[in-house]
Design an enzyme around this catalytic site. Sequence first.
Site, PDB file in Angstrom:
ATOM      1  N   ASP A   4     -17.719 -31.246   8.035  1.00 52.45           N
ATOM      2  CA  ASP A   4     -17.698 -32.168   9.278  1.00 52.45           C
ATOM      3  C   ASP A   4     -19.239 -32.154   9.692  1.00 52.45           C
ATOM      4  OD1 ASP A   4     -18.111 -29.887  10.676  1.00 52.45           O
ATOM      5  OD2 ASP A   4     -16.599 -30.080  11.950  1.00 52.45           O
ATOM      6  N   CYS A  54     -17.464 -26.398   8.059  1.00 54.19           N
ATOM      7  CA  CYS A  54     -17.466 -26.930   9.369  1.00 54.19           C
ATOM      8  C   CYS A  54     -18.231 -25.806  10.487  1.00 54.19           C
ATOM      9  CB  CYS A  54     -16.107 -26.981  10.100  1.00 54.19           C
ATOM     10  SG  CYS A  54     -14.892 -25.718  10.131  1.00 54.19           S
ATOM     11  N   GLY A  55     -18.245 -25.845  11.774  1.00 54.56           N
ATOM     12  CA  GLY A  55     -19.159 -25.108  12.520  1.00 54.56           C
ATOM     13  C   GLY A  55     -18.700 -23.601  12.360  1.00 54.56           C
ATOM     14  N   THR A  56     -17.243 -23.311  12.546  1.00 55.23           N
ATOM     15  CA  THR A  56     -16.967 -21.870  12.344  1.00 55.23           C
ATOM     16  C   THR A  56     -16.207 -21.486  11.382  1.00 55.23           C
ATOM     17  OG1 THR A  56     -14.750 -22.537  13.493  1.00 55.23           O
ATOM     18  CG2 THR A  56     -16.532 -21.680  15.032  1.00 55.23           C
ATOM     19  N   ARG A  95       1.597 -10.915  -6.021  1.00 54.65           N
ATOM     20  CA  ARG A  95       1.359 -11.255  -4.314  1.00 54.65           C
ATOM     21  C   ARG A  95       1.310 -12.610  -4.151  1.00 54.65           C
ATOM     22  NH1 ARG A  95      -2.225  -5.636  -3.919  1.00 54.65           N
ATOM     23  NH2 ARG A  95      -0.236  -4.235  -4.043  1.00 54.65           N
ATOM     24  N   HIS A 131      -8.742 -10.553  -5.621  1.00 57.74           N
ATOM     25  CA  HIS A 131      -7.551 -10.236  -5.051  1.00 57.74           C
ATOM     26  C   HIS A 131      -6.564 -11.425  -4.614  1.00 57.74           C
ATOM     27  CE1 HIS A 131      -8.227  -5.754  -3.817  1.00 57.74           C
ATOM     28  NE2 HIS A 131      -8.632  -6.128  -5.306  1.00 57.74           N
ATOM     29  N   ASN A 132      -7.263 -12.635  -4.201  1.00 54.11           N
ATOM     30  CA  ASN A 132      -6.357 -13.658  -3.558  1.00 54.11           C
ATOM     31  C   ASN A 132      -6.582 -14.943  -4.439  1.00 54.11           C
ATOM     32  OD1 ASN A 132      -8.100 -12.491  -1.122  1.00 54.11           O
ATOM     33  ND2 ASN A 132      -5.857 -12.178  -0.940  1.00 54.11           N
ATOM     34  N   ARG A 181     -22.379 -22.805  11.368  1.00 52.24           N
ATOM     35  CA  ARG A 181     -22.756 -22.784  12.969  1.00 52.24           C
ATOM     36  C   ARG A 181     -23.065 -21.130  12.954  1.00 52.24           C
ATOM     37  NH1 ARG A 181     -20.388 -27.228  16.463  1.00 52.24           N
ATOM     38  NH2 ARG A 181     -21.831 -28.939  16.168  1.00 52.24           N
ATOM     39  N   HIS A 189      -1.774  -8.354  -8.031  1.00 48.10           N
ATOM     40  CA  HIS A 189      -2.307  -9.563  -7.134  1.00 48.10           C
ATOM     41  C   HIS A 189      -1.728 -10.644  -7.573  1.00 48.10           C
ATOM     42  CE1 HIS A 189      -5.112  -6.641  -5.627  1.00 48.10           C
ATOM     43  NE2 HIS A 189      -5.764  -6.255  -6.827  1.00 48.10           N
TER      44      HIS A 189
HETATM   45  C1  RB5 Z   1     -17.083 -29.142  15.895  1.00 52.99           C
HETATM   46  O1  RB5 Z   1     -17.550 -29.200  17.009  1.00 52.99           O
HETATM   47  C2  RB5 Z   1     -16.395 -27.914  15.504  1.00 52.99           C
HETATM   48  O2  RB5 Z   1     -15.082 -27.739  16.407  1.00 52.99           O
HETATM   49  C3  RB5 Z   1     -15.941 -27.794  14.188  1.00 52.99           C
HETATM   50  O3  RB5 Z   1     -16.952 -27.856  13.325  1.00 52.99           O
HETATM   51  C4  RB5 Z   1     -15.091 -26.552  13.793  1.00 52.99           C
HETATM   52  O4  RB5 Z   1     -15.902 -25.341  14.033  1.00 52.99           O
HETATM   53  C5  RB5 Z   1     -13.846 -26.405  13.935  1.00 52.99           C
HETATM   54  O5  RB5 Z   1     -13.163 -25.371  13.700  1.00 52.99           O
END
Ligand code: RB5
Length: 149
Positions: free
Chosen positions: A8, A65-67, A136, A98-99, A109, A133
């Site tokens: 994203d 993505c961010g997180t 599993r 393992h996975n 981020r 594995h």
């Molecule tokens: C975007 O602001 C943020 O929410 C997205 O990149 C992500 O971290 C969602 O999980």
Amino acid sequence: MKVAIGCDHAGASMKNEIIPVLEELGIEWQDFGTKTEESCDYPDFGERVAEEVSKGSVDRGILICGTGIGMSIVANKFPGVRAALCSEDYSAKMSRLHNDANVLVLPGRIIDVKTAGEIVKVWFKTDFEGGRHQRRLDKITAIERRLNK
Ligand code: RB5
């Protein structure tokens, strides 16, 4: 090895930095967007990459993505997708050993680009260990079948 890569807006710049690492590793890649830092919705791009992995038209996927949390939630909805959110190389290595993770999710981020590059390298250089594995993973497949996914 063919890889689908997507992100994203919060992962767009990291995606651009990761592509040269894939080329260095000799990996064929296809970019499923987004291609700008204009705000967008991560499910739209996570879906495109996870769909490709799920139907087997690519070997693996990378999502940013961010997180990394949103992309992980989306990708793991798809049958046969085993998406691993990794912020350091130990988890990246274990997710392969393992996975047999087939989608690598990176938090754009949270980690820097150098760390992301190291994670990508170890993730592609590590093979699945199989053995106990695999048993599993077979149980995960059985759960997917039971839930009719
Ligand atoms: C975007 O602001 C943020 O929410 C997205 O990149 C992500 O971290 C969602 O999980």
